[in-house]
Design a protein around this motif. Structure first.
Motif, short mmCIF file in Angstrom:
data_model
loop_
_atom_site.label_atom_id
_atom_site.label_comp_id
_atom_site.label_asym_id
_atom_site.label_seq_id
_atom_site.Cartn_x
_atom_site.Cartn_y
_atom_site.Cartn_z
N LEU A 87 0.82 -1.20 0.02
CA LEU A 87 0.11 0.04 -0.14
C LEU A 87 0.77 1.13 -0.13
O LEU A 87 0.52 2.04 -0.73
CB LEU A 87 -1.12 0.04 1.05
CG LEU A 87 -1.67 1.33 1.43
CD1 LEU A 87 -2.83 1.41 0.24
CD2 LEU A 87 -2.66 0.99 2.66
N GLN A 88 2.01 1.31 0.80
CA GLN A 88 2.72 2.33 0.78
C GLN A 88 3.66 2.85 -0.37
O GLN A 88 3.64 3.81 -0.82
CB GLN A 88 3.60 2.34 1.84
CG GLN A 88 3.13 2.20 3.36
CD GLN A 88 2.40 3.58 3.57
OE1 GLN A 88 2.45 4.60 3.18
NE2 GLN A 88 1.33 3.29 4.60
N ALA A 89 3.96 1.49 -1.08
CA ALA A 89 4.36 1.68 -2.45
C ALA A 89 3.64 2.22 -3.49
O ALA A 89 3.93 3.04 -4.40
CB ALA A 89 5.11 0.37 -2.92
N GLU A 90 2.29 1.73 -3.62
CA GLU A 90 1.39 2.36 -4.54
C GLU A 90 0.87 3.70 -4.16
O GLU A 90 0.66 4.45 -5.12
CB GLU A 90 0.16 1.18 -4.13
CG GLU A 90 0.21 -0.15 -4.68
CD GLU A 90 0.38 -0.31 -6.20
OE1 GLU A 90 0.30 0.58 -6.93
OE2 GLU A 90 0.20 -1.71 -6.43
N THR A 91 0.90 4.15 -2.78
CA THR A 91 0.45 5.39 -2.41
C THR A 91 1.83 6.34 -3.06
O THR A 91 1.46 7.45 -3.68
CB THR A 91 0.54 5.59 -0.96
OG1 THR A 91 -0.36 4.79 -0.29
CG2 THR A 91 0.06 7.11 -0.45
N LEU A 92 2.90 6.02 -3.05
CA LEU A 92 3.84 6.86 -3.62
C LEU A 92 3.89 6.81 -5.14
O LEU A 92 4.03 7.95 -5.89
CB LEU A 92 5.28 6.40 -2.87
CG LEU A 92 6.64 7.22 -3.47
CD1 LEU A 92 6.42 8.70 -2.99
CD2 LEU A 92 7.64 6.49 -3.06
N GLY A 93 3.78 5.57 -5.75
CA GLY A 93 3.77 5.66 -7.13
C GLY A 93 2.52 6.50 -7.81
O GLY A 93 2.81 6.91 -8.65
N SER A 94 1.42 6.21 -7.05
CA SER A 94 0.23 6.92 -7.80
C SER A 94 0.66 8.64 -7.46
O SER A 94 0.28 9.15 -8.49
CB SER A 94 -0.90 6.62 -6.74
OG SER A 94 -2.13 7.03 -7.38
N ARG A 95 1.00 8.97 -6.49
CA ARG A 95 1.48 10.28 -6.20
C ARG A 95 2.54 10.97 -7.25
O ARG A 95 2.33 12.12 -7.83
CB ARG A 95 1.88 10.79 -4.81
CG ARG A 95 2.10 11.94 -4.48
CD ARG A 95 2.51 12.32 -3.20
NE ARG A 95 2.93 13.81 -3.05
CZ ARG A 95 3.76 14.10 -1.90
NH1 ARG A 95 4.46 13.07 -1.44
NH2 ARG A 95 3.98 15.23 -1.86
N MET A 96 3.49 10.24 -7.49
CA MET A 96 4.48 10.41 -8.58
C MET A 96 3.79 10.77 -10.03
O MET A 96 3.98 11.43 -10.79
CB MET A 96 5.55 9.50 -8.43
CG MET A 96 6.40 9.52 -7.11
SD MET A 96 7.86 8.40 -7.09
CE MET A 96 8.75 9.16 -8.36
N ALA A 97 2.84 9.70 -10.03
CA ALA A 97 2.32 9.71 -11.42
C ALA A 97 1.52 11.02 -11.61
O ALA A 97 1.20 11.55 -12.78
CB ALA A 97 1.22 8.24 -11.53
N PHE A 98 0.82 11.33 -10.54
CA PHE A 98 -0.06 12.73 -10.80
C PHE A 98 1.10 13.77 -10.88
O PHE A 98 0.86 14.68 -11.62
CB PHE A 98 -0.76 12.93 -9.48
CG PHE A 98 -2.22 12.21 -9.43
CD1 PHE A 98 -3.10 12.82 -10.36
CD2 PHE A 98 -2.57 11.08 -8.71
CE1 PHE A 98 -4.48 12.02 -10.23
CE2 PHE A 98 -3.71 10.60 -8.55
CZ PHE A 98 -4.73 11.02 -9.47
N GLY A 99 2.31 13.55 -10.49
CA GLY A 99 3.11 14.95 -10.46
C GLY A 99 3.73 14.76 -12.17
O GLY A 99 3.79 15.86 -12.59
N GLN A 100 3.87 13.67 -12.59
CA GLN A 100 4.57 13.73 -13.83
C GLN A 100 3.58 14.00 -14.95
O GLN A 100 3.99 14.50 -15.93
CB GLN A 100 4.82 12.04 -14.07
CG GLN A 100 6.13 11.62 -13.33
CD GLN A 100 6.61 10.48 -13.58
OE1 GLN A 100 6.09 9.75 -14.64
NE2 GLN A 100 7.43 9.84 -12.88
#
Length: 450
Positions: free
Chosen positions: A355-368
């Motif tokens: 969950l923590q990895a997905e949380t970070l990954g999704s947030r980074m995708a929004f940033g990109q």
């Protein structure tokens, strides 16, 4: 001690820029003064909770009686139900677990004849308390459910049926208040000037919380800690500028000015996902007026990464995002050491790390994709933090409404739908609505089979 934070790092992406951060600060002093006056005149009771002392006394008085039941059937709609459902799923998730044998809260928040009939067929009346919630005492959906439940209680309990109800309504007026006076039934008031979508931290949400054993005092403590500094006469421009609710409101207004017309509420705390539905009503009903506002859209991580996030990242650039996270969630079970080589990186890890990895990954995708994003990070998933979140979003909503120069406390078009429904049912006093219905139903139909 854990800390709650708001991360503004990605807030000014896309068509926004860092210089927009202070775009609306020129109005800050004026709105700080207005806020204090409204609080002082008891028009914003969800901020300073002036009713708290009496609420606590009444809840403590009624709690032994509430605890004597195994089931609570809550009849309410909109703000009378959404916050309660969020609290139950966040702090009493065991109800939804297999083989649960404890208390059950059943929330009837729709006109669903099949479901309520099934519930009343299966529920043991002698072990059930029916809680009816309507501030006006005249919400047709809720009152109709009350009539059905009242008859069910009478059939099963006879003369003692009124000992199994609590009516939460206006302290002085309305049909439900008349019922309290007629029956001598238990009741608790909805405070003056407290609209349904702002009412979760009143008897509306805290009676069912007390029934379930949720720490309702911590909810109130958390909420008051967010609004306290805004309730002082000395609250001025600087205090307001530094308050996170103002910063969220200013950011949200800037989003709308730059044609970001959808506000995602992406929850990466699975147990708190229903706060997204609560927020959607709060935001939509408060701000959707005079052609203004933005569309709130709840999303649940990780689930919606595999459904609607494709649109969020690849579709029109018309979305900002409030991103709710918590770094301290249950870690769960440990992956075995004999996993296939392809997934060897999971060996010995806790399930919660995914969950923590997905949380970070999704947030980074929004940033990109340059989606403006504000991360609200709570230190723990306790009732105190939930109270703080509720207060933060309520205050931010009010301030956003004032920046839009609309009234964030009324809901004129909700009332329009209610009037038309009453006219369709044959209620008196709706002559104009009856004419509108006659015209609407008299149109030439254009129907196609499929």
């Amino acid at each position: 001690m854990t800390t709650n934070t708001i991360d503004w790092t990605g807030a000014w992406n896309g068509r926004l820029s860092k210089k927009d951060e202070r775009r609306h600060d020129s109005r800050c002093g004026q709105l700080a003064t207005h806020l204090y006056k409204e609080i002082d005149s008891n028009k914003l009771p969800f901020i300073n909770l002036p009713y708290r002392e009496e609420l606590e006394k009444e809840l403590l008085k009624h709690s032994p009686w509430l605890q004597s039941f195994e089931h609570m059937l809550l009849l309410g709609i909109g703000g009378s139900a959404l916050g309660t459902r969020a609290l139950q799923r966040a702090f009493y998730p065991e109800q939804d677990m297999p083989n649960h044998t404890g208390k059950h809260l059943w929330i009837s928040d729709n006109v669903d004849a099949g479901t309520i009939e099934e519930w009343l067929t299966r529920l043991p009346a002698e072990k059930t308390v029916v809680v009816v919630i309507s501030k006006s005492g005249g919400t047709i959906e809720t009152i109709a459910q009350y009539f059905i439940a009242r008859e069910w209680l009478k059939q099963h309990l006879g003369d003692t049926w009124a000992d199994h109800i609590m009516l939460i309504t206006d302290a002085q007026n309305g049909y439900l208040r008349e019922e309290v006076n007629r029956l001598g039934a238990r009741s608790m008031p909805v405070p003056d000037n407290l609209g349904g979508r702002y009412s979760v931290l009143s008897a509306v949400g805290l009676v069912p919380a007390a029934f379930l054993g949720i720490n309702w005092k911590a909810l109130l403590d958390g909420a008051m800690s967010v609004g306290n500094c805004l309730c002082e006469r000395e609250c001025g421009e600087r205090t307001m500028q530094d308050h996170p609710a103002w910063k969220i409101a200013s950011w949200a207004k800037t989003l709308m000015e730059e044609d970001y017309n959808i506000l995602l509420f992406f929850t990466y705390i699975p147990a708190w996902a229903s706060f997204g539905d609560w927020f959607a009503q709060l935001w939509a009903e408060s701000l959707g007026k005079e052609g203004k506002g933005s569309t709130p859209l709840p999303a649940k991580g990780v689930t919606d990464q595999h459904s609607t996030q494709q649109l969020y990242l690849g579709g029109p650039r018309d979305k900002g995002c409030l991103y709710l996270t918590c770094p301290n969630q249950p870690e769960g079970m440990t992956f075995a050491d004999d996993l296939p080589e392809k997934w060897s990186y999971l060996r010995g890890e806790k399930f919660g790390t995914l969950l923590q990895a997905e949380t970070l990954g999704s947030r980074m995708a929004f940033g990109q994709t340059e989606t403006p994003l504000v991360e609200i990070r709570v230190g723990e998933t306790t009732e105190t933090e939930a109270g703080r979140l509720i207060a933060l979003l309520e205050i931010a909503t009010v301030l956003t409404g004032w920046l839009l120069e609309i009234n964030p406390l009324n809901q004129p078009h909700v009332e329009l739908g209610k009037r038309l429904a009453n006219a369709r049912l044959g209620a008196t006093g709706y002559d104009e609505e009856s004419k509108q219905l006659e015209h609407f139903l008299g149109r030439e139909p254009d129907i196609q089979e499929f």
